[in-house]
Design a protein around this motif. Structure first.
Motif, PDB file in Angstrom:
ATOM      1  N   GLY A   1       0.815  -1.188   0.000  1.00  0.00           N
ATOM      2  CA  GLY A   1       0.000   0.000   0.000  1.00  0.00           C
ATOM      3  C   GLY A   1       0.852   1.242   0.000  1.00  0.00           C
ATOM      4  O   GLY A   1       2.056   1.193  -0.242  1.00  0.00           O
ATOM      5  N   LEU A   2       0.210   2.357   0.282  1.00  0.00           N
ATOM      6  CA  LEU A   2       0.865   3.658   0.323  1.00  0.00           C
ATOM      7  C   LEU A   2       1.118   4.056   1.768  1.00  0.00           C
ATOM      8  O   LEU A   2       0.207   4.004   2.605  1.00  0.00           O
ATOM      9  CB  LEU A   2      -0.004   4.709  -0.367  1.00  0.00           C
ATOM     10  CG  LEU A   2       0.490   6.154  -0.326  1.00  0.00           C
ATOM     11  CD1 LEU A   2       1.796   6.294  -1.090  1.00  0.00           C
ATOM     12  CD2 LEU A   2      -0.578   7.076  -0.893  1.00  0.00           C
ATOM     13  N   VAL A   3       2.343   4.464   2.064  1.00  0.00           N
ATOM     14  CA  VAL A   3       2.705   4.892   3.407  1.00  0.00           C
ATOM     15  C   VAL A   3       3.672   6.061   3.304  1.00  0.00           C
ATOM     16  O   VAL A   3       4.459   6.155   2.357  1.00  0.00           O
ATOM     17  CB  VAL A   3       3.316   3.722   4.211  1.00  0.00           C
ATOM     18  CG1 VAL A   3       4.612   3.248   3.573  1.00  0.00           C
ATOM     19  CG2 VAL A   3       3.536   4.106   5.662  1.00  0.00           C
ATOM     20  N   GLN A   4       3.628   6.964   4.269  1.00  0.00           N
ATOM     21  CA  GLN A   4       4.521   8.110   4.240  1.00  0.00           C
ATOM     22  C   GLN A   4       5.902   7.745   4.768  1.00  0.00           C
ATOM     23  O   GLN A   4       6.059   6.775   5.509  1.00  0.00           O
ATOM     24  CB  GLN A   4       3.929   9.264   5.052  1.00  0.00           C
ATOM     25  CG  GLN A   4       3.865   9.028   6.544  1.00  0.00           C
ATOM     26  CD  GLN A   4       3.298  10.217   7.287  1.00  0.00           C
ATOM     27  OE1 GLN A   4       2.542  11.005   6.726  1.00  0.00           O
ATOM     28  NE2 GLN A   4       3.656  10.355   8.551  1.00  0.00           N
ATOM     29  N   PRO A   5       6.933   8.504   4.394  1.00  0.00           N
ATOM     30  CA  PRO A   5       8.270   8.239   4.921  1.00  0.00           C
ATOM     31  C   PRO A   5       8.280   8.217   6.442  1.00  0.00           C
ATOM     32  O   PRO A   5       7.651   9.050   7.098  1.00  0.00           O
ATOM     33  CB  PRO A   5       9.100   9.392   4.372  1.00  0.00           C
ATOM     34  CG  PRO A   5       8.401   9.786   3.116  1.00  0.00           C
ATOM     35  CD  PRO A   5       6.930   9.605   3.416  1.00  0.00           C
ATOM     36  N   GLY A   6       9.003   7.248   6.988  1.00  0.00           N
ATOM     37  CA  GLY A   6       9.044   7.066   8.430  1.00  0.00           C
ATOM     38  C   GLY A   6       7.960   6.167   8.974  1.00  0.00           C
ATOM     39  O   GLY A   6       8.008   5.780  10.147  1.00  0.00           O
ATOM     40  N   GLY A   7       7.003   5.829   8.139  1.00  0.00           N
ATOM     41  CA  GLY A   7       5.908   4.987   8.558  1.00  0.00           C
ATOM     42  C   GLY A   7       6.241   3.511   8.506  1.00  0.00           C
ATOM     43  O   GLY A   7       7.368   3.115   8.215  1.00  0.00           O
ATOM     44  N   SER A   8       5.226   2.698   8.767  1.00  0.00           N
ATOM     45  CA  SER A   8       5.389   1.255   8.828  1.00  0.00           C
ATOM     46  C   SER A   8       4.354   0.559   7.971  1.00  0.00           C
ATOM     47  O   SER A   8       3.263   1.088   7.725  1.00  0.00           O
ATOM     48  CB  SER A   8       5.257   0.758  10.274  1.00  0.00           C
ATOM     49  OG  SER A   8       6.261   1.301  11.104  1.00  0.00           O
TER      50      SER A   8
END
Length: 118
Positions: A10-17
């Protein structure tokens, strides 16, 4: 017939999991090594992580300390927990399985897209 079904991208922002899962059919899961490859646009396929039947794990240098591979034989499932994600982690991630003694994957999932972007 051995089949691997990978999912969880999926789509996740930088620093995410993000957590990926791979469910395996057949008898290969409990006695063979499993792993994850990834392929980004314009780049060659890269081995991300492996886990042996006994639980020994190995990681690419680029993901060490951020990704964790694990397996649950009772559920016939392999996981890839991805933390501190970076934009260059963006790729299609493929679950793979190995026959006994093989060094190149013998079975491949269809792939699941991981996109890291703000």
């Amino acid at each position: 017939q051995v089949q691997l079904v990978d999912s969880g991208g999926g789509l996740v922002q930088p620093g995410g999991s993000l957590s990926l899962s791979c469910t395996a059919s057949g008898s290969i899961f409990s006695s063979n090594a499993m792993g994850w490859y990834r392929q980004a646009p314009g780049k060659q396929r890269e081995l991300v992580a492996t886990v042996a039947s006994g639980g020994t794990t190995n990681y690419a240098n680029s993901v060490t300390g951020r990704f964790t591979i694990s397996r649950d034989n009772a559920k016939n499932t392999v996981y890839l927990q991805m933390n501190s994600l970076k934009p260059d982690d963006t790729a299609v991630y493929y679950c793979v399985a190995y026959r006994r003694g093989s060094t190149w994957p013998d079975y491949w999932g269809r792939g699941t897209q991981v996109t890291v972007s703000s």
